[in-house]
Design a protein around this motif. Structure first.
Motif, PDB file in Angstrom:
ATOM      1  N   SER A 168      37.142  35.843  44.462  1.00  9.97           N
ATOM      2  CA  SER A 168      38.176  36.873  44.549  1.00  9.97           C
ATOM      3  C   SER A 168      37.595  38.185  45.030  1.00  9.97           C
ATOM      4  O   SER A 168      36.377  38.392  45.003  1.00  9.97           O
ATOM      5  N   ASN A 169      38.469  39.061  45.456  1.00 15.18           N
ATOM      6  CA  ASN A 169      38.073  40.432  45.779  1.00 15.18           C
ATOM      7  C   ASN A 169      37.747  41.154  44.482  1.00 15.18           C
ATOM      8  O   ASN A 169      38.089  40.700  43.386  1.00 15.18           O
ATOM      9  N   HIS A 170      37.081  42.299  44.605  1.00 11.48           N
ATOM     10  CA  HIS A 170      36.546  42.990  43.422  1.00 11.48           C
ATOM     11  C   HIS A 170      36.934  44.466  43.491  1.00 11.48           C
ATOM     12  O   HIS A 170      36.464  45.189  44.365  1.00 11.48           O
ATOM     13  N   THR A 171      37.778  44.906  42.550  1.00  8.45           N
ATOM     14  CA  THR A 171      38.285  46.277  42.625  1.00  8.45           C
ATOM     15  C   THR A 171      38.045  47.117  41.370  1.00  8.45           C
ATOM     16  O   THR A 171      38.321  48.314  41.385  1.00  8.45           O
ATOM     17  N   ASP A 175      37.517  43.421  36.128  1.00  4.88           N
ATOM     18  CA  ASP A 175      38.139  42.290  36.809  1.00  4.88           C
ATOM     19  C   ASP A 175      37.869  40.941  36.139  1.00  4.88           C
ATOM     20  O   ASP A 175      38.685  40.029  36.219  1.00  4.88           O
ATOM     21  N   HIS A 188      30.863  32.875  34.864  1.00  3.62           N
ATOM     22  CA  HIS A 188      31.157  34.076  35.652  1.00  3.62           C
ATOM     23  C   HIS A 188      29.845  34.707  36.102  1.00  3.62           C
ATOM     24  O   HIS A 188      29.011  35.087  35.279  1.00  3.62           O
ATOM     25  N   ILE A 190      27.767  37.626  37.478  1.00  7.12           N
ATOM     26  CA  ILE A 190      27.916  39.081  37.460  1.00  7.12           C
ATOM     27  C   ILE A 190      26.628  39.758  37.918  1.00  7.12           C
ATOM     28  O   ILE A 190      25.629  39.109  38.214  1.00  7.12           O
ATOM     29  N   PHE A 295      32.446  37.165  42.624  1.00  3.67           N
ATOM     30  CA  PHE A 295      32.972  38.119  43.602  1.00  3.67           C
ATOM     31  C   PHE A 295      32.028  38.110  44.809  1.00  3.67           C
ATOM     32  O   PHE A 295      30.962  38.737  44.767  1.00  3.67           O
ATOM     33  N   MET A 300      32.162  46.537  44.152  1.00  2.00           N
ATOM     34  CA  MET A 300      33.570  46.939  44.067  1.00  2.00           C
ATOM     35  C   MET A 300      33.986  47.827  45.240  1.00  2.00           C
ATOM     36  O   MET A 300      33.179  48.577  45.792  1.00  2.00           O
TER      37      MET A 300
END
Length: 416
Positions: A168-171, A175, A188, A190, A295, A300
Motif C-alpha cells: 500500500s501507499n504510505h501517508t 498506517d 508487517h 517496518i 509499504f 511517507m
C-alpha cells in the motif's frame, strides 16, 4: 483525489492484459522506440514537474522506469486519467500546521492532552506485549482510545486461505493500524530505526519486523521451501492416485499413510530449511504461514502523490499473490500534517495522535501475480499504477534513497 469514470479494469483495457502490462504491444513499442532518439532534447518538458527546489533533481516515473516504451506508456496512462503531475516538493509539507484556524486554536489545548495520552497508549501497547492484546474487543477499545477508525473496502479481494502480500501507499505513522482490523495476523515490515524490543514483540495484532534485506531473504527462503514442499506433496499425491489405479484399492491405506507421515514429520531438507530460515522472524507456525504487509515506497508522503515503489519485496513475493491496497486518510483538521520532510518519529506520532479522530479507508484491489516473461520491475510498476489509478494520484520517480538525501539537505538548510 478520487477518479470518476475510471474503474480498476480500465488499467487492463488501456495497457493490455496482466501478462503484458505495463509493456506496450509490439507495434506501439516499435513506434515509441523511434521517438526515443530525440527524447534527450525533449526531456526538460517531462523533468520540470519533478525537480525539487531544495536541490535534488528527480525525474518523473516516465523518465526512469523499466524501459523507454514503458516510460512513454506510463505518462500517457496517468494523463489519460486526468491526473495532474506533482513536484517532489509537493509530496512533503514543511510544517505540521499548515494554517492556524480559529477552530484549531480553540481545540489546541485539548489536542495536546489527547496527543500526550494517545502517545503513551502507543508506547504502553507495544511495551506490554500481552496475549490479551490479541482479543478483538481489546483491539477495538485500543483503536477507540487512539481515535482511529478503519474502513476496509472490497476486502473480498484479499485471499483468506492463501499466503499473500499486501502492498500500500504510505501517508502517516499510524498506517499499520489498518492491519489491526484484519482477521489474519500479518507480518508487517517496518522501518529499521525502531528499538530492538519492538521487533521482539509476540502478542501484538501484527508481527513487526524490520524491512531489511536480511528479513527479505529469510522470507524468500521460507516461501521457496514451502513452494517446493507443496510441489513434493502434489507429486506424492499424484503417485498415490496412480498406485491406487494400478495396484488396487488395498494399496491406498499404505501410500496415504506414507504421505501423511512425510508431511506431518516435515521430512526432507526443504522442511527443515524452512524452519531454520524463519526462526529469526518467529518460530511459531502462525508466523511461518502469516501473510505479509509492507509499504514499498519505503517512507511517507502527504498523499499528494507517491514515491517510486522499491522492487526489494520481489525477493519473496514472486511466487505469491500481491494485493494492492489504496489507503486514504481523513481527519478532523486536514490543515495538520502528521509528518513533515524533516520531522522525527516521535513528533510524527504526537501529531498523528493530536487529531480528535482519523478515518483510514483501505481499498483492496484485485490480486496480481508475476506473469511468465514479465520482469519484476515491470510487475512492481503495474502494482503501483493500480494503486495510482484508484487514488487518482501522480507517481514520481523519487526513491527512498533520494528522499533521504533531500531530508539531509533540508536539515542542513534549517541549521544555517
Amino acid at each position: 483525489m478520487l477518479l470518476r469514470g475510471h474503474s480498476h479494469n480500465s488499467l487492463r483495457h488501456h495497457c493490455g492484459n496482466d501478462a503484458t502490462f505495463p509493456h506496450i504491444v509490439r507495434s506501439r513499442a516499435v513506434t515509441c522506440s523511434l521517438r526515443i532518439r530525440g527524447r534527450k532534447q525533449r526531456a526538460a518538458e517531462v523533468k520540470d514537474p519533478s525537480v525539487s527546489s531544495i536541490g535534488v533533481s528527480v525525474q518523473s516515473t516516465v523518465e526512469s522506469s523499466v524501459d523507454e516504451a514503458t516510460k512513454l506508456n506510463t505518462i500517457d496512462y496517468l494523463r489519460s486519467l486526468g491526473v495532474e503531475p506533482v513536484t517532489v516538493d509537493q509530496l512533503f509539507n514543511d510544517e505540521h500546521v499548515q494554517q492556524w484556524t480559529p477552530q484549531l486554536l480553540a481545540y489546541f489545548p485539548l489536542g495536546c492532552v489527547l496527543g500526550a495520552i494517545r502517545f503513551s497508549a502507543w508506547v504502553a501497547g507495544i511495551a506490554a506485549d500481552q496475549p490479551w492484546f490479541r482479543n478483538q474487543s481489546v483491539i477495538n477499545a485500543y483503536m477507540a482510545l487512539l481515535g482511529v477508525k478503519v474502513v476496509w473496502k472490497n476486502d473480498h479481494h484479499i485471499p483468506v486461505d492463501q499466503r499473500h502480500v499486501l502492498v500500500s501507499n504510505h501517508t502517516s505513522v499510524g498506517d499499520l493500524l489498518m492491519l489491526f482490523q484484519r482477521p489474519q495476523r500479518y507480518i508487517h515490515l517496518i522501518t529499521n530505526a525502531l528499538p530492538e524490543p519492538v521487533y521482539a514483540t509476540q502478542h501484538l495484532p501484527a508481527f513487526l519486523q524490520p524491512a531489511n534485506k536480511g528479513v527479505y531473504m529469510q522470507l524468500a527462503e521460507q516461501i521457496q521451501q514451502a513452494h517446493l514442499q507443496a510441489q513434493q506433496q502434489q507429486q506424492q499425491h499424484q503417485h498415490a492416485v496412480h498406485s491406487i489405479g494400478s495396484v488396487g484399492d488395498h494399496a491406498a491405506p499404505d501410500n496415504t499413510h506414507s504421505i501423511q507421515h512425510s508431511v506431518s514429520n516435515g521430512s526432507g531438507s526443504h522442511s527443515n530449511g524452512s524452519s531454520a530460515a524463519s526462526c529469526s522472524i518467529s518460530s511459531s507456525s502462525e508466523a511461518q504461514r502469516a501473510p505479509i504487509h509492507l509499504f514499498p515506497e519505503g517512507g511517507m508522503t502527504n498523499g499528494a502523490g507517491m514515491m517510486r515503489f522499491s522492487r526489494g519485496f520481489m525477493l519473496f513475493a514472486d511466487k505469491l499473490p500481491v494485493v494492492p491496497v489504496a489507503l486514504r486518510l481523513k481527519s478532523a483538521f486536514p490543515e495538520i500534517s502528521s509528518h513533515t520532510a524533516t520531522s522525527n518519529f516521535l513528533a510524527n506520532l504526537f501529531w498523528f495522535s493530536f487529531q480528535p479522530w482519523t478515518v483510514m479507508e483501505a481499498t483492496a484491489l484485485p490480486p496480481m501475480q508475476l506473469q511468465p516473461g514479465e520482469s519484476k520491475a515491470a510487475f512492481v510498476q503495474r502494482v503501483q499504477l493500480a494503486i495510482a489509478e484508484e487514488l487518482g494520484c501522480w507517481v514520481t520517480d523519487l526513491s527512498i534513497q533520494q528522499k533521504r538525501q533531500l531530508v539531509q539537505k533540508a536539515r542542513r538548510k534549517k541549521q544555517r
